[in-house]
Design a protein around this motif. Structure first.
Motif, PDB file in Angstrom:
ATOM      1  N   SER A   1       0.864  -1.178   0.000  1.00  0.00           N
ATOM      2  CA  SER A   1       0.000   0.000   0.000  1.00  0.00           C
ATOM      3  C   SER A   1       0.898   1.224   0.000  1.00  0.00           C
ATOM      4  O   SER A   1       1.944   1.238   0.652  1.00  0.00           O
ATOM      5  N   LEU A   2       0.498   2.234  -0.740  1.00  0.00           N
ATOM      6  CA  LEU A   2       1.268   3.477  -0.868  1.00  0.00           C
ATOM      7  C   LEU A   2       0.504   4.625  -0.240  1.00  0.00           C
ATOM      8  O   LEU A   2      -0.720   4.705  -0.357  1.00  0.00           O
ATOM      9  N   GLU A   3       1.257   5.513   0.383  1.00  0.00           N
ATOM     10  CA  GLU A   3       0.668   6.713   0.957  1.00  0.00           C
ATOM     11  C   GLU A   3       1.680   7.833   0.808  1.00  0.00           C
ATOM     12  O   GLU A   3       2.857   7.669   1.134  1.00  0.00           O
ATOM     13  N   THR A   4       1.249   8.969   0.288  1.00  0.00           N
ATOM     14  CA  THR A   4       2.127  10.121   0.150  1.00  0.00           C
ATOM     15  C   THR A   4       2.118  10.898   1.459  1.00  0.00           C
ATOM     16  O   THR A   4       1.061  11.203   2.007  1.00  0.00           O
ATOM     17  N   VAL A   5       3.317  11.212   1.948  1.00  0.00           N
ATOM     18  CA  VAL A   5       3.480  11.896   3.232  1.00  0.00           C
ATOM     19  C   VAL A   5       4.203  13.215   2.981  1.00  0.00           C
ATOM     20  O   VAL A   5       5.080  13.292   2.121  1.00  0.00           O
ATOM     21  N   SER A   6       3.857  14.244   3.722  1.00  0.00           N
ATOM     22  CA  SER A   6       4.451  15.560   3.498  1.00  0.00           C
ATOM     23  C   SER A   6       5.849  15.693   4.110  1.00  0.00           C
ATOM     24  O   SER A   6       6.593  16.588   3.751  1.00  0.00           O
ATOM     25  N   THR A   7       6.211  14.811   5.030  1.00  0.00           N
ATOM     26  CA  THR A   7       7.537  14.891   5.651  1.00  0.00           C
ATOM     27  C   THR A   7       8.600  14.348   4.705  1.00  0.00           C
ATOM     28  O   THR A   7       8.302  13.647   3.741  1.00  0.00           O
ATOM     29  N   GLU A   8       9.840  14.677   4.998  1.00  0.00           N
ATOM     30  CA  GLU A   8      10.956  14.190   4.189  1.00  0.00           C
ATOM     31  C   GLU A   8      11.387  12.806   4.665  1.00  0.00           C
ATOM     32  O   GLU A   8      11.333  12.515   5.855  1.00  0.00           O
ATOM     33  N   ALA A   9      11.836  12.004   3.730  1.00  0.00           N
ATOM     34  CA  ALA A   9      12.345  10.675   4.064  1.00  0.00           C
ATOM     35  C   ALA A   9      13.726  10.813   4.693  1.00  0.00           C
ATOM     36  O   ALA A   9      14.526  11.653   4.276  1.00  0.00           O
ATOM     37  N   PRO A  10      14.033  10.001   5.702  1.00  0.00           N
ATOM     38  CA  PRO A  10      15.363  10.070   6.304  1.00  0.00           C
ATOM     39  C   PRO A  10      16.426   9.588   5.326  1.00  0.00           C
ATOM     40  O   PRO A  10      16.178   8.691   4.515  1.00  0.00           O
ATOM     41  N   ALA A  11      17.597  10.179   5.414  1.00  0.00           N
ATOM     42  CA  ALA A  11      18.702   9.763   4.547  1.00  0.00           C
ATOM     43  C   ALA A  11      19.197   8.392   5.007  1.00  0.00           C
ATOM     44  O   ALA A  11      19.317   8.155   6.217  1.00  0.00           O
ATOM     45  N   PRO A  12      19.487   7.496   4.072  1.00  0.00           N
ATOM     46  CA  PRO A  12      19.981   6.178   4.485  1.00  0.00           C
ATOM     47  C   PRO A  12      21.362   6.291   5.106  1.00  0.00           C
ATOM     48  O   PRO A  12      22.191   7.102   4.682  1.00  0.00           O
ATOM     49  N   LYS A  13      21.605   5.483   6.130  1.00  0.00           N
ATOM     50  CA  LYS A  13      22.904   5.500   6.794  1.00  0.00           C
ATOM     51  C   LYS A  13      23.878   4.654   5.996  1.00  0.00           C
ATOM     52  O   LYS A  13      23.539   3.565   5.546  1.00  0.00           O
ATOM     53  N   ARG A  14      25.073   5.181   5.824  1.00  0.00           N
ATOM     54  CA  ARG A  14      26.092   4.429   5.100  1.00  0.00           C
ATOM     55  C   ARG A  14      26.871   3.576   6.083  1.00  0.00           C
ATOM     56  O   ARG A  14      27.227   4.018   7.157  1.00  0.00           O
ATOM     57  N   ARG A  15      27.111   2.347   5.682  1.00  0.00           N
ATOM     58  CA  ARG A  15      27.869   1.442   6.531  1.00  0.00           C
ATOM     59  C   ARG A  15      29.121   1.008   5.808  1.00  0.00           C
ATOM     60  O   ARG A  15      29.137   0.878   4.591  1.00  0.00           O
ATOM     61  N   LYS A  16      30.175   0.785   6.599  1.00  0.00           N
ATOM     62  CA  LYS A  16      31.412   0.292   6.024  1.00  0.00           C
ATOM     63  C   LYS A  16      31.232  -1.172   5.651  1.00  0.00           C
ATOM     64  O   LYS A  16      30.462  -1.897   6.293  1.00  0.00           O
ATOM     65  N   PRO A  17      31.956  -1.630   4.633  1.00  0.00           N
ATOM     66  CA  PRO A  17      31.922  -3.063   4.337  1.00  0.00           C
ATOM     67  C   PRO A  17      32.434  -3.865   5.527  1.00  0.00           C
ATOM     68  O   PRO A  17      33.270  -3.397   6.303  1.00  0.00           O
ATOM     69  N   ARG A  18      31.939  -5.076   5.670  1.00  0.00           N
ATOM     70  CA  ARG A  18      32.264  -5.923   6.820  1.00  0.00           C
ATOM     71  C   ARG A  18      33.769  -6.106   6.975  1.00  0.00           C
ATOM     72  O   ARG A  18      34.309  -6.039   8.088  1.00  0.00           O
TER      73      ARG A  18
END
Length: 89
Positions: A54-71
């Motif tokens: 299900s989709l819903e449009t929200v007025s807030t901004e999406a959080p930026a994805p966190k970058r992780r170091k390779p294992r």
């Protein structure tokens, strides 16, 4: 603006393409919900599995994805920190 995508139906029996799309949206199990940036790519992915989400449009901004170091690099850094701690003691 952001899209709230929620997995509302089971993906049991879905094709490999659909499973990859669901994984790409970041949904792992039934009832999972993600807040994603509203882009044409995300909308296309959601359209491909529209019968499962299900989709819903929200007025807030999406959080930026966190970058992780390779294992491999994270383990190396952890080992170096441990070695430095041992050398001090």
């Amino acid at each position: 603006m952001a899209l709230k995508v929620k997995l509302t139906k089971s993906y049991a029996g879905a094709s490999e393409d659909m499973l990859g799309t669901i994984k790409g949206l970041g949904l792992k199990k039934f009832g999972d919900e993600r807040l994603l940036k509203d882009t044409p790519a995300i909308r296309g992915m959601a359209f491909k599995v529209k019968h499962l989400v299900s989709l819903e449009t929200v007025s807030t901004e999406a959080p930026a994805p966190k970058r992780r170091k390779p294992r491999k690099i994270a383990l190396r850094d952890r080992a170096r920190a441990y070695q430095a701690k041992q050398d001090k003691a």
